[in-house]
Scaffold this motif. Structure first.
Motif, short mmCIF file in Angstrom:
data_model
loop_
_atom_site.label_atom_id
_atom_site.label_comp_id
_atom_site.label_asym_id
_atom_site.label_seq_id
_atom_site.Cartn_x
_atom_site.Cartn_y
_atom_site.Cartn_z
N ALA A 149 0.83 -1.20 0.00
CA ALA A 149 0.00 0.00 0.00
C ALA A 149 0.86 1.26 0.00
N ALA A 150 1.96 1.24 0.76
CA ALA A 150 2.82 2.42 0.86
C ALA A 150 3.48 2.74 -0.48
N ILE A 151 3.94 1.73 -1.20
CA ILE A 151 4.59 1.94 -2.50
C ILE A 151 3.60 2.55 -3.49
N LYS A 152 2.40 1.98 -3.55
CA LYS A 152 1.40 2.50 -4.47
C LYS A 152 1.07 3.95 -4.15
N TRP A 153 0.92 4.26 -2.89
CA TRP A 153 0.59 5.63 -2.49
C TRP A 153 1.71 6.60 -2.83
#
Length: 313
Positions: free
Chosen positions: A277-281
């Motif tokens: 989730a952090a990478i996508k954000w």
């Protein structure tokens, strides 16, 4: 098996998954969290755990960018496969400086630098660096706009510019730079980013923060700097984890009972899920916003940490 220790491990995995990819220092946050929420394990296991837990985060990169990183993908033609091998070559070249320094000075850094004071100072120093660099880039953008007679908010033909000059996208927080695609990243720039990665060996600096700063100063867009940072983490984290595991088992005489295995597994699984989730954000964020907010966060956190340990603790 202690359920409370597993909850602590899950929380540490959450912290790792968020902070590994944001330029705010995962190792620094893990050291700070340990001051308040400590695992009931040996110091040797903890020193190993806070590095090896990064394997969960790095597996998220491998999954998220699997097609782009896979040189054997049947969906790629011969030229695309060659391009993927070239990308891996640049990643390896960029790893060399930090690998050499890290192996030579691992024990010294672990003994002298892994403490809250060093983390706090590094948070502040590089927080200021992010703000200064983003303002410097903004001034260059404004000068380019003035020189070309562009109106703020307009987009010139071929925005993101393929020219070797300082390239800009004239939007607020626009993602600009002379290197706008990862495929165009020169070998020399890749090595230069790797030199900046050496700074991250100081806890609190942030591996992603140091390489992103290096990319920005060397002319990449924020998105290119962030993406190359993700890829550069793969051999770095696998190598660091292997080194820590070997040291724990062969030098420290550490063992893995059911409790240690469970703690490690929970932390890695949570770090993996949160990292996706952090990478996508972050990839969406950097295309529209500057890193200034992370600079401010680092400064505020660093000041609070220094205040706590000097005035309260």
């Amino acid at each position: 098996m202690d359920f409370i220790e597993l909850l602590k491990s899950a929380f540490l995995g959450l912290v790792e998954g968020i902070t590994e990819w944001l330029p705010i220092s995962s190792t620094g946050h893990m050291i700070l969290v340990d001051e308040f929420i400590s695992l009931n394990v040996t110091r040797e296991f903890w020193n190993m755990f806070q590095v090896v837990i990064q394997l969960g985060a790095i597996l998220a990169v491998c999954v998220y960018f699997f097609h782009q990183l896979n040189p054997f993908s049947p969906r790629k033609d011969a030229e695309e496969r060659r391009g993927t091998w070239v990308l891996w070559g640049k990643i390896v070249v960029a790893c060399i400086p930090a690998a050499i320094i890290g192996i030579l000075f691992d024990d010294f850094m672990e003994e002298h630098l892994y403490n809250a004071t060093v983390v706090a100072l590094a948070l502040i120093v590089y927080g200021v660096a992010f703000i200064v660099i983003e303002r410097w880039r903004a001034h260059r953008f404004e000068a380019r706009v003035a020189a070309e007679g562009l109106q703020a908010g307009s987009r010139p033909a071929g925005a993101h510019f393929a020219r070797p000059a300082e390239d800009v996208e004239p939007t607020e927080g626009g993602d600009f730079g002379s290197i706008t695609r990862l495929e165009d990243l020169p070998w020399s720039t890749a090595f230069g980013i790797g030199v900046f990665q050496v700074l991250s060996l100081i806890p609190g600096t942030s591996r992603s923060g140091s390489t992103i700063i290096g990319g920005l100063l060397l002319g990449t867009t924020r998105s290119v700097a962030a993406e190359f940072t993700f890829f550069l983490a793969i051999p770095v984290m696998f190598g660091a984890s292997a080194l820590k595991l070997a040291k724990y088992v062969f030098l420290d005489g550490g063992t893995f009972g059911m409790n240690e295995v469970s703690i490690m597994a929970v932390g890695c699984v949570v770090a993996f899920a949160v990292s996706l989730a952090a990478i996508k954000w972050l990839m969406g964020f950097v295309r529209r916003h500057t890193f200034t907010v992370f600079g401010v966060y680092r400064i505020v956190l660093g000041v609070l940490v220094l205040g706590y340990f000097f005035l309260i603790a």
